[in-house]
Design a protein around this motif. Sequence first.
Motif, PDB file in Angstrom:
ATOM      1  N   THR A 234       0.825  -1.209   0.000  1.00 32.87           N
ATOM      2  CA  THR A 234       0.000   0.000   0.000  1.00 32.87           C
ATOM      3  C   THR A 234       0.861   1.261   0.000  1.00 32.87           C
ATOM      4  O   THR A 234       0.493   2.265  -0.618  1.00 32.87           O
ATOM      5  N   GLU A 237       1.922   1.887  -3.536  1.00 29.71           N
ATOM      6  CA  GLU A 237       0.830   2.385  -4.369  1.00 29.71           C
ATOM      7  C   GLU A 237       0.336   3.762  -3.929  1.00 29.71           C
ATOM      8  O   GLU A 237      -0.527   4.347  -4.595  1.00 29.71           O
ATOM      9  N   ASP A 239      -1.363   4.278  -1.267  1.00 26.61           N
ATOM     10  CA  ASP A 239      -2.690   4.037  -0.700  1.00 26.61           C
ATOM     11  C   ASP A 239      -2.604   4.213   0.810  1.00 26.61           C
ATOM     12  O   ASP A 239      -2.081   3.339   1.518  1.00 26.61           O
TER      13      ASP A 239
END
Length: 303
Positions: A234, A237, A239
């Motif tokens: 994450t 990314e 995120d």
Amino acid sequence: MKSQHEFFQGEEIMRVGFVGCGTMGEHMARNIIKEGHELSVFDINVEPLQRLQEDGASIKQRPADVASASEVTIMMVVNDQQVREVITGENGLLEGLQPGGTIIIMSTITPGVCVEMADVVRAAGGDLMEAPVVLSQPAAIAGELGIYLGGAPETCDKAMPVIECMGKNIIRMGDVGTAMAMKLCHNMMTATIAQGVSEMLTLGKKAGLDFDDIITAISYGGGQNFFLDSKAPTIKEGDFVARFSLANMNKDMGLTLVFADTLGVSMPAGAAAKQVASAAMAAGMGPDDFSSFVRINEKLSEV
């Protein structure tokens, strides 16, 4: 879904209450329903209650109503003040507490407040235990949280069929106060590791190293850790949707430093990590995942 008589061969279906159905609580409550227990719920936000009602929960209008319908009532609220208000305030759990009823604090709060509330609940004819959780939303969804128990052995035994709906690694630390102390120790260590990982990733990025190569290289040595292993995808990314928010981690770090001070324990690494968390809060990252330690470190280092 199975009918209730198919569950718990030799075990009684329990009447359970749940107050605080937020990021973690909603999923924890849903797993109690899945295991066949009768669930009453309350939250100030109606959306999670409606979703839980679709799964079979009964919505109550006050915490007192939850307690009156329940043998065991779980609290998953935010802080010391909310715990006190939900238990002792107007329309609180004490107003509806059944004789012999049990209240379980699963929030992360000050150990002393748990002890204080246990005395109040016991004086009212019930009992109170604590069961703070570790890991974050994915584990809550899967029913695989780690859970620390603090309370009388018989109270913990009574609650175990419900506790086991939400977690798979469960340990009793002692009486009320001990489990919450353990949770603060855990979260401060996790935050300090997160800060160390974030410094490392920021340094590696500024040095021109490839992200995937960094992760692989760390796994070859003593620096490998659960935070990096679980958060690397994450972070890569970008995120940072909250599974466990930076605001909650910042709160827990503050509680830990105050608790440590009362015991005369020095925590220089924890205090430094708390300063970085405070900077992240000031930068508006509080609602994001606590892996945002990476973002604030990059910001401070102009990466």
